[in-house]
Design an enzyme around this catalytic site. Structure first.
Site, PDB file in Angstrom:
ATOM      1  N   HIS A 103      -1.007   4.749 -11.014  1.00  0.00           N
ATOM      2  CA  HIS A 103       0.444   4.555 -11.576  1.00  0.00           C
ATOM      3  C   HIS A 103       0.328   3.038 -11.686  1.00  0.00           C
ATOM      4  O   HIS A 103      -0.307   2.260 -11.372  1.00  0.00           O
ATOM      5  CB  HIS A 103       1.258   4.664 -10.559  1.00  0.00           C
ATOM      6  N   ASP A 105       3.547   0.017 -11.708  1.00  0.00           N
ATOM      7  CA  ASP A 105       4.633  -0.014 -10.992  1.00  0.00           C
ATOM      8  C   ASP A 105       5.945   0.100 -11.917  1.00  0.00           C
ATOM      9  O   ASP A 105       5.896  -0.596 -12.879  1.00  0.00           O
ATOM     10  CB  ASP A 105       4.908  -1.183 -10.184  1.00  0.00           C
ATOM     11  N   HIS A 258      -3.054   1.082 -10.989  1.00  0.00           N
ATOM     12  CA  HIS A 258      -3.601   1.043  -9.971  1.00  0.00           C
ATOM     13  C   HIS A 258      -3.412   2.167  -8.682  1.00  0.00           C
ATOM     14  O   HIS A 258      -2.459   3.031  -9.262  1.00  0.00           O
ATOM     15  CB  HIS A 258      -3.343  -0.400  -9.133  1.00  0.00           C
ATOM     16  N   ARG A 274       5.816  -6.378  -0.953  1.00  0.00           N
ATOM     17  CA  ARG A 274       5.630  -6.463  -2.359  1.00  0.00           C
ATOM     18  C   ARG A 274       7.084  -6.920  -3.214  1.00  0.00           C
ATOM     19  O   ARG A 274       8.138  -6.294  -2.964  1.00  0.00           O
ATOM     20  CB  ARG A 274       5.134  -5.095  -2.961  1.00  0.00           C
TER      21      ARG A 274
HETATM   22  C1  OGA Z   1       2.985   0.981  -4.346  1.00  0.00           C
HETATM   23  C2  OGA Z   1       1.444   0.525  -4.242  1.00  0.00           C
HETATM   24  C3  OGA Z   1      -0.376  -0.331  -3.251  1.00  0.00           C
HETATM   25  C4  OGA Z   1      -1.024  -0.527  -1.869  1.00  0.00           C
HETATM   26  O1  OGA Z   1       3.304   1.164  -3.262  1.00  0.00           O
HETATM   27  O2  OGA Z   1       3.447   0.933  -5.369  1.00  0.00           O
HETATM   28  O3  OGA Z   1       0.874   0.712  -5.475  1.00  0.00           O
HETATM   29  O4  OGA Z   1      -2.100  -0.922  -1.862  1.00  0.00           O
HETATM   30  N1  OGA Z   1       0.911   0.357  -3.210  1.00  0.00           N
HETATM   31  O5  OGA Z   1      -0.057  -0.500  -0.973  1.00  0.00           O
HETATM   32 MN    MN Z   2       2.193   0.425  -7.031  1.00  0.00          MN
END
Ligand code: OGA
Ligand code: MN
Length: 283
Positions: A103, A105, A258, A274
């Site tokens: 996906h 974000d 990612h 994040r």
């Molecule tokens: C998310 C994601 C990546 C990670 O939560 O959107 O891509 O490595 N996480 O935790």
């Molecule tokens: Mn993500």
């Protein structure tokens, strides 16, 4: 400190050393911003930062977005979304197993995201990597007739799609409240978007949030998307990040998708912070 920038693969990824992101002059920030546009994934290791410093650094890239999953936000800094399998006194410290599907974000938002900044607080001894795939390099490698076919298409993106298709099936993952699902109705975005800063065209569909390509029959849409996803995840478009504590990884949601790798057990703590930057050029 002597700043260096080392490119990690021909298509994406760079590591910057010799900087302290809590103490950045404008010139150094400009170099990071340039690397972010040019390499899409920027790794900065060994940063000891507070949530406030994380938010301040992220704000230099643009306005921050607040995640729709309100229970997973840091109380004092709701710009920080918590991805975590840690449970303290019976209370989960963030969303476990998040993003374990390809996906980009927040493509389900009307105004999607420019980029994300993730800070590793705790990581497994091994495992729990994040994989990135470059959507401009993937676009460039399509045939001309396929590029032309996709050029005027749009696609529907929906938060609920990822939850029903992927997240629901992961054991130990709490259901997403209906309220959050309903708060994000489907949105429409072009299938090909021009990156506003590099001028490169990028494929803007992803298995997580893209429901279908508009105006095609559903089976046609499924077949084309399936083909695109297989193409976009070819190894030559990849960088795989193996996390160390105190890593900061910033990534460009306009030119990447990612996927978090869920290969570690519950006895291994993984706790990430994040922030997500809004795409000022979109909408
Ligand atoms: C998310 C994601 C990546 C990670 O939560 O959107 O891509 O490595 N996480 O935790
Ligand atoms: Mn993500």
């Amino acid at each position: 400190m002597n700043m260096t920038c080392r490119q990690m693969t021909p298509n994406l990824g760079a590591e910057i050393t010799g900087i302290d992101i809590a103490n950045l002059d404008n010139k150094t920030f400009d170099t990071i911003y340039d690397a972010f546009n040019r390499h899409s994934v920027v790794v900065i290791r060994d940063q000891n930062i507070t949530p406030e410093q994380h938010v301040d650094f992220s704000r230099r890239f643009g306005k921050l977005m607040i995640h729709v999953l309100k229970d997973e936000l840091l109380e004092e800094h709701p710009e920080v979304y918590l991805i975590s399998n840690v449970v303290e006194n019976g209370k989960p410290q963030g969303r476990p197993n998040a993003g374990q599907y390809w996906h980009s974000d927040l493509t389900y938002e009307k105004t999607p995201s420019k980029g994300s900044v993730m800070y590793a607080v705790e990581v497994p001894e091994c495992g729990g990597d994040t994989m990135f795939a470059h959507t401009a390099a993937a676009y460039d490698a399509l045939s001309e007739p396929m590029k032309e076919f996709l050029d005027d298409k749009t696609a529907i993106h929906h938060f609920r799609h990822a939850i029903e298709k992927y997240t629901k099936n992961i054991p130990g993952t709490a259901p997403v409240p209906e309220e959050a699902l309903n708060a994000r109705p489907p949105v429409e975005h072009p299938v090909i978007r021009m990156h506003p800063e590099t001028g490169r065209k990028c494929l803007f569909v992803n298995p997580g949030f893209t429901v279908r390509i508009k105006d095609l029959a559903l089976d046609e849409s499924d077949t084309i998307l399936e083909h695109l996803y297989r193409h976009m995840t070819k190894p030559q478009f990849f960088y795989r990040h193996s996390w160390q504590p105190r890593d900061i990884v910033l990534w460009d949601n306009r030119s990447l998708m990612h996927c978090a790798v869920g290969d570690y057990g519950p006895e291994q703590r993984r706790h990430m912070h994040r922030t997500t930057i809004m795409d000022s050029e979109a909408a």
